[in-house]
Structure formats: C-alpha cells, structure tokens
Design an enzyme around this catalytic site. Structure first.
Site, PDB file in Angstrom:
ATOM      1  N   HIS A  80       0.786  -1.395   0.169  1.00 51.86           N
ATOM      2  CA  HIS A  80      -0.226   0.105  -0.247  1.00 51.86           C
ATOM      3  C   HIS A  80       0.726   1.978  -0.566  1.00 51.86           C
ATOM      4  CE1 HIS A  80      -3.799  -1.942   1.918  1.00 51.86           C
ATOM      5  NE2 HIS A  80      -3.902  -1.922   0.761  1.00 51.86           N
ATOM      6  N   LYS A  98      -8.384  -0.311   3.643  1.00 46.51           N
ATOM      7  CA  LYS A  98      -7.339  -0.461   4.791  1.00 46.51           C
ATOM      8  C   LYS A  98      -6.758  -1.744   5.204  1.00 46.51           C
ATOM      9  CE  LYS A  98     -10.551  -3.766   6.245  1.00 46.51           C
ATOM     10  NZ  LYS A  98      -9.678  -5.163   6.272  1.00 46.51           N
TER      11      LYS A  98
END
Length: 230
Positions: A80, A98
């Site tokens: 990420h 997330k």
C-alpha cells in the site's frame, strides 16, 4: 484531478478478493477506465466480465497516464505505502483499502505528501458511510439513546488468514473507525493483547480496549480462528 472533467477517470490496482468489488462499483458508476493486476487469472476474469475495459499489468502505465485522474489501490497491505506514494507523486488522487499502511510513520508520510500535492487521499472505511452507522450517529447526537457509556464490537471468522498483516491490522480498522466516528473523540488510552497461533509474530486473535476522556469505554474482539462468522 483533471478539472476539465466533470467526473474523474478511475483506475483500480488490484482485482482480487476485494478489488473486484471496486471494479464492479466504479464500472456501474461509469468512471472506470482501467484495471491493473499482476495475476493473470484475476485479469482474465475481469476481461471476461468487462470486455471493453483496459487491462494493464504495469502499475507505472496507470500513474503516468494523463487520462487517469484517480487510482484505487486494493493490493496486498504490504504494497500500500509504495503504490500510494507513487500514485500521489504522479499527481493522482488515491483511495487505499485499509489498512492505509502497516507502519504509522509511513501513513503520516502519505498524508503529508497528499497535502503537498493538493491531492485527495482516502482510506476505504466504507462502513463509516453505511446507513446504519449514519443513523447511529444521529441517534447519539440527538440524545435519543441517552448518555453513551460503552461500545463493543466483534468481528469473527474462520479465515481468511493473512501472512503480511496481523488480525488487528486486517479486521479491526473498520471497527476502530466506526467507534471514533460515533464518539467523536480520540482515545486517551489504548491497550491490545492477542495471540499468534498459526504464524510467529502475526496475531490471529486480539482484544483491544479504548478509553476516552468523556468516560466512554470500548472494546474490539477480532479473530480469524473463530468456528463461526460474526
């Protein structure tokens, strides 16, 4: 974002377990322009479902395309930070699933970078916008529920076991985000305990306690070793 367009052109990086939901939703909205993945099976499935959609295997081809305004990153958590940084550096708005990163300092760096680039950086905390959560906020704000004293949350399942992030990083971010939104405060103390049973140093079960200055307390129980889903 290209201000000449009324709506952004969006690309999705990661078309696997959760990314396929982004592909479906943005396609239905009419803004999806490309999908990128390194997994040939994922891309083959997407190509069959959306035969006119642009398919890529190179992330750099997306971020350097001036016709792409925003990137959705739904790749494994350990990627990420790197991918979001590259997209922000290329001037794209970014939505990251997330957890935003697996390191707090890396998350702070992304926030600072987005501010410098005047770009949007969002995390995929979709439950914050769920009608039930919005209604709960209304009930709490109006006093209809009385004084808020205690919140508990459980998120239990048998799998999906991750090898990169632990159960707290993988399952609990939604619950933490909802609790913070409902209470409207940051906690003054946080404690978390857990156990790693399948892989060393990667917790499979955790129990987190949060205390707030207002006196409200909360706990979050998450596990991917539970015999049934809750």
């Amino acid at each position: 974002m290209n201000m000449q367009r009324a709506v952004p052109n969006v690309a999705v990086a990661g078309a696997g377990y959760w990314g396929v939901n982004h592909v479906r939703n943005y396609s239905q909205m009419g803004v999806l322009r490309a999908v990128c993945d390194t997994d040939a099976l994922c891309l083959d499935r997407i190509a069959k479902l959306y035969p006119k959609l642009r398919i890529e295997t190179n992330f750099n081809d997306l971020i350097h395309d001036p016709d792409i305004d925003a990137i959705v990153i739904a790749t494994p958590a350990e990627t990420h930070y790197r991918l979001a940084r590259q997209a922000l550096d290329a001037g794209k708005d970014v939505l990251v699933e997330k957890p935003l990163t697996l390191d707090v300092a890396d998350g702070e760096r992304l926030v600072e970078l987005a501010a410098r680039r005047h770009a949007i950086l969002m995390v995929g905390h979709l439950l914050e916008y769920h009608p039930a959560v919005l209604r709960l906020r209304e009930l709490i704000s109006s006093g209809a529920l009385g004084d808020l004293r205690y919140i508990y949350s459980t998120r239990l399942n048998l799998g999906k076991v991750r090898r990169e992030e632990n159960i707290l990083w993988s399952f609990a971010p939604h619950d933490i985000a909802i609790i913070l939104r409902l209470i409207g405060q940051e906690p003054v103390t946080v404690s978390a305990t857990g156990g790693a049973y399948l892989q060393a140093q990667i917790a499979d079960v955790t129990l987190t306690h949060l205390e707030f200055r207002s006196g409200v307390r909360a706990h979050i129980f998450v596990s991917w070793l539970h015999p049934y889903k809750e």
